[in-house]
Design a protein around this motif. Structure first.
Motif: not given
Length: 462
Positions: A62, A252, A256, A390, A394
């Motif tokens: 990150f 990110i 997850y 992204w 996601t």
């Protein structure tokens, strides 16, 4: 033509190969040390230590993503200036990006440092593993601005075509880390603390090694005036901000995945941690490709040579396919010895063998996404990289991980992540080809004839 703009002529595939291989040697020097770190920690025989590195690694990913974003901006701006024959602007913007990078990197690392425990808990760490992760990160995180100097400096060197000098930056850091690791981890019995201190020393070495050749061999840095700082900030942010957002998507998404894997116990998290250290060592050339091909595209875009921009994208995919096929075969043949090296068994072994089998081949689509993002960043559409990254981490990760984990357990977490990568890799290629064609058409938007353009891309002669 500026003598420094070396990518405006010659074989594109040769440029890509040389830049990628030399960059990957430097990257793999660092990744290999992380890999050895994991071997040392595994030798201590404590599952919670390996799991702690797994959780900490996601947070370090990150923070380093901030540096990757700034280095992308530096590489694109310096390469464009060189391609346009303006070395003075290249030196000034290199200095400006370095200065802003240290300032923003310091603020960013401080924000992360004060929230380490909540971040580690968010990914599933608890008890002793949580304490170990936080203690490890408290030592490393403050060194982010120093690492950022090294990352941005390496990007500046690559923009000049100095692939070998950029390679030595990370090799030097890797050597420092490799020397200190066994001394601190075993010799002084510091375990994770020793590994963290060795990493900080390596980051200092990387920062110094990146600045020295810039100052000695490439005209140094033209220190900006206050007016230059104000004027360059919007240009830098137009690239750096979306690039940072783009890079933040990966940790990110990985956070997850780590959280999902934690549902299957510390043995599963430890197995994933081993894979996360093995992946960049195995595919370091693909990781390096994005930074290596960017200056090639950037210089030719600055010179308005779109045939070579398109050719660079095509040859980047060809290079990716060849590397992934070779590395996948090697991993498959060596999966037994690799497993024995880490003394894995049970779920950890199952995950490692899965990665060394079919999942390694699917890394071609990750490479496709890397090449596409490099084209977006260097052709003036950095937010395309943001949205595609992204989306990949996601909607291209979460639902697939949920479904495949329900079907296949811990292995399904990795399978679901890989399947999403295939879909978004293909989507990124379609978008990249469209961007190149529109740029060539002097900025006028026209309908995209997908099949025709794809055929033109792969049959175009350099």
């Amino acid at each position: 033509m500026s003598e420094q703009a070396k990518f405006l002529e010659g074989s594109l595939l040769k440029h890509i190969t040389v830049m990628s291989l030399t960059s990957s040697i430097g990257l793999m020097a660092v990744f290999l040390v992380d890999f050895v770190d994991m071997i040392f920690i595994s030798m201590l025989g404590k599952a919670e230590l390996a799991a702690a590195i797994g959780y900490a690694g996601a947070i370090l990913f990150f923070t380093s993503s901030f540096g990757i974003g700034m280095s992308i901006a530096a590489g694109a701006l310096v390469a464009r200036a060189l391609g346009a024959g303006n070395p003075e602007m290249a030196r000034r913007r290199a200095a400006t990006v370095l200065l802003y990078g240290v300032i923003f990197g310091g603020l960013f690392s401080a924000a992360v440092w004060f929230n380490l425990a909540p971040l580690a808990q968010l990914m599933g760490a608890s008890g002793e593993t949580l304490a170990l992760s936080v203690g490890y990160l408290q030592i490393i995180i403050p060194s982010l601005p120093i690492l950022l100097v090294g990352m941005v400096g390496s990007a500046i060197l690559r923009a000049h075509g100095a692939a070998q000098r950029a390679m030595w930056v990370t090799i030097i850091g890797g050597v420092v880390n490799a020397i200190l690791d066994p001394i601190l981890i075993f010799g002084l019995g510091l375990e994770l603390t020793g590994a963290a201190l060795a990493s900080v020393a390596a980051r200092i070495a990387i920062g110094v090694a990146a600045l020295y050749p810039i100052l000695r061999h490439y005209g140094g840095l033209s220190m900006p005036t206050a007016q230059d700082l104000r004027g360059d900030l919007p240009v830098i942010l137009s690239l750096a901000f979306p690039a940072i957002l783009t890079q933040l998507a990966t940790p990110i998404g990985q956070a997850y995945v780590t959280r999902a894997m934690a549902e299957f116990g510390e043995e599963a998290v430890a197995g994933m941690a081993i894979i996360s250290r093995l992946t960049p060592v195995a595919f370091g050339t693909i990781f390096a490709l994005s930074g290596a091909i960017g200056p090639i595209m950037g210089q030719n875009f600055g010179a308005r040579n779109f045939d070579r921009v398109r050719g660079a994208y095509r040859d980047g995919l060809i290079f990716t396919g060849a590397v992934v096929a070779l590395i996948s075969l090697i991993l498959f043949l060596l999966r037994g010895p690799i497993g024995a090296l880490f003394q894995v068994e049970g779920i950890s072994q199952e995950l490692l063998y899965l990665f060394c089998g079919p999942l390694a081949l699917l890394w071609f689509f990750n490479g496709m996404l890397f090449v596409s993002n490099a084209s977006f960043n260097n052709l003036g559409h950095p937010f395309y990289s943001t949205w595609i990254n992204w989306g990949r981490h996601t909607i291209g990760t979460i639902p697939f991980v949920i479904v495949f984990a329900w079907w296949f357990g811990a292995a399904g977490v990795l399978i679901g992540q890989a399947v999403g990568g295939v879909l978004f890799g293909l989507a990124s290629a379609w978008m990249a080809i469209r961007v190149i064609n529109r740029k060539e058409d002097t900025g006028k938007t026209r309908p995209f004839a997908g099949h025709t353009r794809m055929m033109q891309l792969f049959h175009l002669r350099r």
